[in-house]
Design a protein around this motif. Sequence first.
Motif, PDB file in Angstrom:
ATOM      1  N   ASN A  30      31.607  27.986  45.564  1.00  0.00           N
ATOM      2  CA  ASN A  30      31.538  27.804  44.121  1.00  0.00           C
ATOM      3  C   ASN A  30      32.413  26.627  43.667  1.00  0.00           C
ATOM      4  N   PRO A  31      31.802  25.542  43.192  1.00  0.00           N
ATOM      5  CA  PRO A  31      32.599  24.374  42.780  1.00  0.00           C
ATOM      6  C   PRO A  31      33.348  24.590  41.463  1.00  0.00           C
ATOM      7  N   LYS A  32      33.001  25.641  40.727  1.00  0.00           N
ATOM      8  CA  LYS A  32      33.635  25.898  39.435  1.00  0.00           C
ATOM      9  C   LYS A  32      34.815  26.869  39.539  1.00  0.00           C
ATOM     10  N   ARG A  33      35.112  27.328  40.743  1.00  0.00           N
ATOM     11  CA  ARG A  33      36.176  28.311  40.903  1.00  0.00           C
ATOM     12  C   ARG A  33      37.519  27.752  40.465  1.00  0.00           C
ATOM     13  N   ARG A  34      38.241  28.569  39.706  1.00  0.00           N
ATOM     14  CA  ARG A  34      39.580  28.207  39.223  1.00  0.00           C
ATOM     15  C   ARG A  34      40.549  29.348  39.515  1.00  0.00           C
ATOM     16  N   PRO A  35      41.855  29.101  39.468  1.00  0.00           N
ATOM     17  CA  PRO A  35      42.817  30.198  39.641  1.00  0.00           C
ATOM     18  C   PRO A  35      42.541  31.310  38.633  1.00  0.00           C
ATOM     19  N   PHE A  36      42.585  32.547  39.094  1.00  0.00           N
ATOM     20  CA  PHE A  36      42.211  33.659  38.226  1.00  0.00           C
ATOM     21  C   PHE A  36      43.121  33.769  37.007  1.00  0.00           C
ATOM     22  N   ALA A  37      44.392  33.445  37.172  1.00  0.00           N
ATOM     23  CA  ALA A  37      45.323  33.531  36.041  1.00  0.00           C
ATOM     24  C   ALA A  37      44.897  32.621  34.885  1.00  0.00           C
ATOM     25  N   GLU A  38      44.197  31.536  35.191  1.00  0.00           N
ATOM     26  CA  GLU A  38      43.765  30.606  34.155  1.00  0.00           C
ATOM     27  C   GLU A  38      42.593  31.142  33.330  1.00  0.00           C
ATOM     28  N   VAL A  39      41.810  32.035  33.927  1.00  0.00           N
ATOM     29  CA  VAL A  39      40.575  32.475  33.255  1.00  0.00           C
ATOM     30  C   VAL A  39      40.612  33.935  32.826  1.00  0.00           C
ATOM     31  N   ARG A  40      41.582  34.698  33.323  1.00  0.00           N
ATOM     32  CA  ARG A  40      41.592  36.153  33.086  1.00  0.00           C
ATOM     33  C   ARG A  40      41.494  36.498  31.600  1.00  0.00           C
ATOM     34  N   ASP A  41      42.259  35.818  30.763  1.00  0.00           N
ATOM     35  CA  ASP A  41      42.292  36.178  29.343  1.00  0.00           C
ATOM     36  C   ASP A  41      41.089  35.673  28.566  1.00  0.00           C
ATOM     37  N   THR A  42      40.227  34.894  29.219  1.00  0.00           N
ATOM     38  CA  THR A  42      39.012  34.420  28.553  1.00  0.00           C
ATOM     39  C   THR A  42      37.818  35.325  28.833  1.00  0.00           C
ATOM     40  N   LEU A  43      37.987  36.296  29.720  1.00  0.00           N
ATOM     41  CA  LEU A  43      36.870  37.144  30.126  1.00  0.00           C
ATOM     42  C   LEU A  43      36.618  38.243  29.103  1.00  0.00           C
ATOM     43  N   PRO A  44      35.376  38.718  29.002  1.00  0.00           N
ATOM     44  CA  PRO A  44      35.022  39.689  27.954  1.00  0.00           C
ATOM     45  C   PRO A  44      35.546  41.096  28.197  1.00  0.00           C
ATOM     46  N   LEU A  45      36.014  41.399  29.408  1.00  0.00           N
ATOM     47  CA  LEU A  45      36.548  42.716  29.749  1.00  0.00           C
ATOM     48  C   LEU A  45      37.903  42.532  30.423  1.00  0.00           C
ATOM     49  N   SER A  46      38.680  43.610  30.467  1.00  0.00           N
ATOM     50  CA  SER A  46      40.051  43.500  30.950  1.00  0.00           C
ATOM     51  C   SER A  46      40.401  44.633  31.915  1.00  0.00           C
ATOM     52  N   LEU A  47      41.615  44.559  32.455  1.00  0.00           N
ATOM     53  CA  LEU A  47      42.120  45.623  33.316  1.00  0.00           C
ATOM     54  C   LEU A  47      42.224  46.934  32.547  1.00  0.00           C
ATOM     55  N   ASP A  48      42.550  46.869  31.285  1.00  0.00           N
ATOM     56  CA  ASP A  48      42.601  48.090  30.465  1.00  0.00           C
ATOM     57  C   ASP A  48      41.239  48.780  30.425  1.00  0.00           C
ATOM     58  N   ASP A  49      40.174  47.982  30.363  1.00  0.00           N
ATOM     59  CA  ASP A  49      38.821  48.556  30.353  1.00  0.00           C
ATOM     60  C   ASP A  49      38.519  49.254  31.678  1.00  0.00           C
ATOM     61  N   ILE A  50      38.989  48.673  32.776  1.00  0.00           N
ATOM     62  CA  ILE A  50      38.776  49.302  34.086  1.00  0.00           C
ATOM     63  C   ILE A  50      39.528  50.624  34.167  1.00  0.00           C
ATOM     64  N   HIS A  51      40.758  50.631  33.680  1.00  0.00           N
ATOM     65  CA  HIS A  51      41.533  51.875  33.689  1.00  0.00           C
ATOM     66  C   HIS A  51      40.882  52.937  32.800  1.00  0.00           C
ATOM     67  N   ALA A  52      40.278  52.521  31.697  1.00  0.00           N
ATOM     68  CA  ALA A  52      39.593  53.481  30.824  1.00  0.00           C
ATOM     69  C   ALA A  52      38.401  54.105  31.543  1.00  0.00           C
ATOM     70  N   ALA A  53      37.676  53.292  32.315  1.00  0.00           N
ATOM     71  CA  ALA A  53      36.554  53.820  33.093  1.00  0.00           C
ATOM     72  C   ALA A  53      37.051  54.789  34.162  1.00  0.00           C
ATOM     73  N   ALA A  54      38.161  54.445  34.821  1.00  0.00           N
ATOM     74  CA  ALA A  54      38.724  55.329  35.835  1.00  0.00           C
ATOM     75  C   ALA A  54      39.146  56.658  35.216  1.00  0.00           C
ATOM     76  N   ALA A  55      39.721  56.599  34.014  1.00  0.00           N
ATOM     77  CA  ALA A  55      40.151  57.825  33.328  1.00  0.00           C
ATOM     78  C   ALA A  55      38.953  58.702  32.977  1.00  0.00           C
ATOM     79  N   ARG A  56      37.843  58.085  32.596  1.00  0.00           N
ATOM     80  CA  ARG A  56      36.640  58.872  32.281  1.00  0.00           C
ATOM     81  C   ARG A  56      36.146  59.603  33.525  1.00  0.00           C
ATOM     82  N   LEU A  57      36.096  58.904  34.647  1.00  0.00           N
ATOM     83  CA  LEU A  57      35.654  59.552  35.878  1.00  0.00           C
ATOM     84  C   LEU A  57      36.590  60.687  36.276  1.00  0.00           C
TER      85      LEU A  57
END
Length: 449
Positions: A30-57
């Motif tokens: 992937n030529p567009k790959r960048r360090p994750f720290a640079e893009v994490r806060d621009t993504l539409p979902l977050s770690l909090d959302d993953i934890h919420a899904a885990a809590a539901r399960l």
Amino acid sequence: MTTPSLADGQLSQDPIIAALSKGEELLWLNPKRRPFAEVRDTLPLSLDDIHAAAARLERFAPYLARAFPETAAAGGIIESPLRRANAAATTLSQWLGAPLPTLWIKCDSHLPVSGSIKARGGFHEVLAYAEELAQVHGLLAGVDDYACFDEPDFRALFREHSVVVGSTGNLGLSIGILSARLGFKVTVHMSADARAWKKALLREKGVQVVEHTSDYSVAVAQGREEALATPRCHFVDDEDSTTLFLGYAVAALRLKQQLDAEGVLVDADHPLVVHLPCGVGGGPGGIAFGLKHVFGDTVHCFFAEPTPSPCMLLGMHTGRHNAISVQDIGLDNRTCADGLAVGRASAFVGKVIEPWLDGIYTVSDDHLYALVALIEESEGLGLEPSAVAGLPGFAYLARHSAPERQAYWQSATHLAWATGGAMVPREEMKAYQAKGRALLASQHHADMN
């Protein structure tokens, strides 16, 4: 930021497109790959959302333990084993002519209830819908034990509602089995690639199966159309559902616990490379999304696609995502890897992973069959063709990396995600393995690009 896409004239001259259109195996970085720290806060979902899904399960674990006794020993938590695969590593390195890797297999092929990766995302989506309905109708007031979802009042409510999904097979199984058990009226639109046994099993569970002579995209479109025309109906959108996506992402939290328990170190000097079979993209995309949040850039995620169905590679390379299909470049989307037989990738997933996915590679049907036989002979694992697509990934990296990068990949822990197989009927699995053994007998090693 808008990503530029290849124009029609550029497509015909592009060497990657030319190789894909010929059904060649290749590795795309992937030529567009960048360090994750640079893009994490621009993504539409977050770690909090993953934890919420885990809590539901976790909230639903008491229900799952009651409804599906095979999950009771694990307290209703549906999780798969992590397996060190030394024998497979030796066999594959010899067959592929590549350095011996440190290899693990994540056996989603043996997840309880529906025997595939889809048990995670599919179950999470159905449970989220059931929870929402129960809350709206006042059935959860003062409730702290979700085993109540197996009670008559809940089933009576769910009988008044429908769940619809389009699938190549495994998602339909997970959605159908759980939805029917809860009491929903369920319809699964199955593409032409879906195996007959999957349709038969769903019908045994009381699920209405609608068969299509076209491929996955048509099945999804028909399912969506039916859902829009049906009152009190929930459509499980495999192409665009964030609820599915987050259910898959929960696997990363659990994998971290498993790796820690096995003493597997993951850091800058000991990277983790995860190889994920890819169809429309939701399952591998969700898992990779979770992994990046857990491990950052110490994890590298690669998708594996069949040569007749490289929809995610095509969509990402061209920048067109779901606006281009494999049929547009002359491929027929017909593959033995029925769970990956998708001609048009998810736009939602493709755009989310575009800034941080490491790459994608393709594997031919002949090599998928051979890998089915090799993994059975070396590890005693019965995996369907879709589930073995990630096994040769370590060899691709060894062959196609710059010399200074090869040592890095060699120092890594490689993990192949086995996405399905335990529910495949014995005779069908034996046929896969027999075909693979016949192919192996005709060649001493894999002639991979």
